[in-house]
Design an enzyme around this catalytic site. Structure first.
Site, PDB file in Angstrom:
ATOM      1  N   GLU A 164       0.853  -1.191   0.000  1.00  0.00           N
ATOM      2  CA  GLU A 164       0.000   0.000   0.000  1.00  0.00           C
ATOM      3  C   GLU A 164       0.884   1.234   0.000  1.00  0.00           C
ATOM      4  OE1 GLU A 164      -3.181   0.092   2.933  1.00  0.00           O
ATOM      5  OE2 GLU A 164      -2.811   2.235   3.277  1.00  0.00           O
ATOM      6  N   GLU A 169      -2.168  11.518   3.544  1.00  0.00           N
ATOM      7  CA  GLU A 169      -3.174  11.303   4.572  1.00  0.00           C
ATOM      8  C   GLU A 169      -3.317  12.590   5.375  1.00  0.00           C
ATOM      9  OE1 GLU A 169      -3.015   6.837   6.168  1.00  0.00           O
ATOM     10  OE2 GLU A 169      -1.105   7.880   6.427  1.00  0.00           O
TER      11      GLU A 169
END
Length: 287
Positions: A164, A169
């Site tokens: 991933e 974020e």
């Protein structure tokens, strides 16, 4: 005439073959699109635009580019939202940008919130390249906005083996901080601790900024507005355990609420809803 027909059929067959991915999982990135006006300021030398969404058509997202992952089972972090499909209350294109909106619905105790998780799975996957978005994030305890990539092998070998890449974020509890991370068998957030970096962006919730990742065979480099702030390189000798980025990945965009990576529902200020992440564009470049 017969020879001309044969030549035509051969050319048509070639066009069909080259417009599909070799693994049969969906359409290949478009390799002939042009750079949008005013774009490419931070793109490294040698890269060409191969896929993009400029979010110019009002309504729901383009179904040739995006699909949905739905449900309210909490995902890996025991989140509290229900991801819906094609619900304009949770996702829409308007005024030249995409919004993903978390809503307070209070329809059930397990999932008192709704949101959207967009993916390019079965639509387009990418192996290596330069990935760039222009985004603005919502503020508020319990919100987590993200744009990331998942190995398309995840359904076969599982997570985190498939890998991933968290391009960016943003936790609403910390409005001036943005971050990037990777999840690998060696390091992942729910096990041995993920590897990541962060940077102060004072206007992350009030202004648009360009967030990017350059993915090569050796490393992943993350930047904000063209300024690099973190690079991931695997430990020597770890192969795919440390760098499971040797196959195609699909793109993901979502806003989640609560869970193990944020405060519990009781701590969330319900006055922050609706809360929206805005994407001005998504662009993928390759050599």
């Amino acid at each position: 005439m017969r020879n001309l027909i044969i030549v035509f059929l051969f050319c048509l067959t070639c066009c069909v073959v080259t417009s599909c991915k070799s693994d049969g999982s969906g359409p290949a990135p478009v390799s002939s699109i042009s750079e949008p006006a005013g774009g490419g300021e931070y793109v490294p030398d040698g890269y060409k635009l191969v896929w993009a969404d400029e979010f110019e058509t009002p309504g729901l997202p383009d179904t040739t580019r995006w699909g949905y992952q739905t449900g309210g089972h909490g995902w890996t972090a025991k989140e509290r939202q229900l991801y819906t499909e094609a619900n304009p209350d949770n996702v829409r294109v308007q005024d030249g940008m995409l919004s993903i909106t978390a809503q307070l619905t209070a329809e059930n105790r397990r999932n008192p919130f709704s949101s959207t998780r967009l993916v390019t799975k079965y639509k387009a996957t990418f192996e290596e390249g330069y990935f760039e978005i222009r985004a603005k994030f919502p503020e508020g305890d319990g919100l987590r906005s993200a744009f990331w990539m998942v190995g398309d092998t995840v359904s076969k070998i599982g997570w985190p083996k498939a890998g991933e890449i968290d391009l960016v974020e943003h936790y609403g509890k910390f409005p001036t901080v943005v971050g990037a991370a990777v999840q690998t068998p060696d390091f992942f957030w729910s096990g041995k601790g993920q590897k990541g970096g962060s940077r102060i962006v004072k206007s992350a919730t009030t202004e648009f900024h360009v967030y990017s990742c350059e993915w090569t065979k050796e490393r992943l480099t993350f930047a904000v507005d063209g300024e690099e702030y973190w690079t991931y390189e695997p430990l020597p000798g770890r192969a795919q355990m440390g760098y499971p980025f040797a196959w195609p990945f699909y793109l993901v965009a979502n806003v989640s609420v609560g869970g193990l990576r944020g405060p519990e529902t009781a701590q969330i200020n319900t006055g922050i809803f609706p809360a929206s992440m805005y994407l001005d564009y998504v662009r993928v470049y390759q050599k």
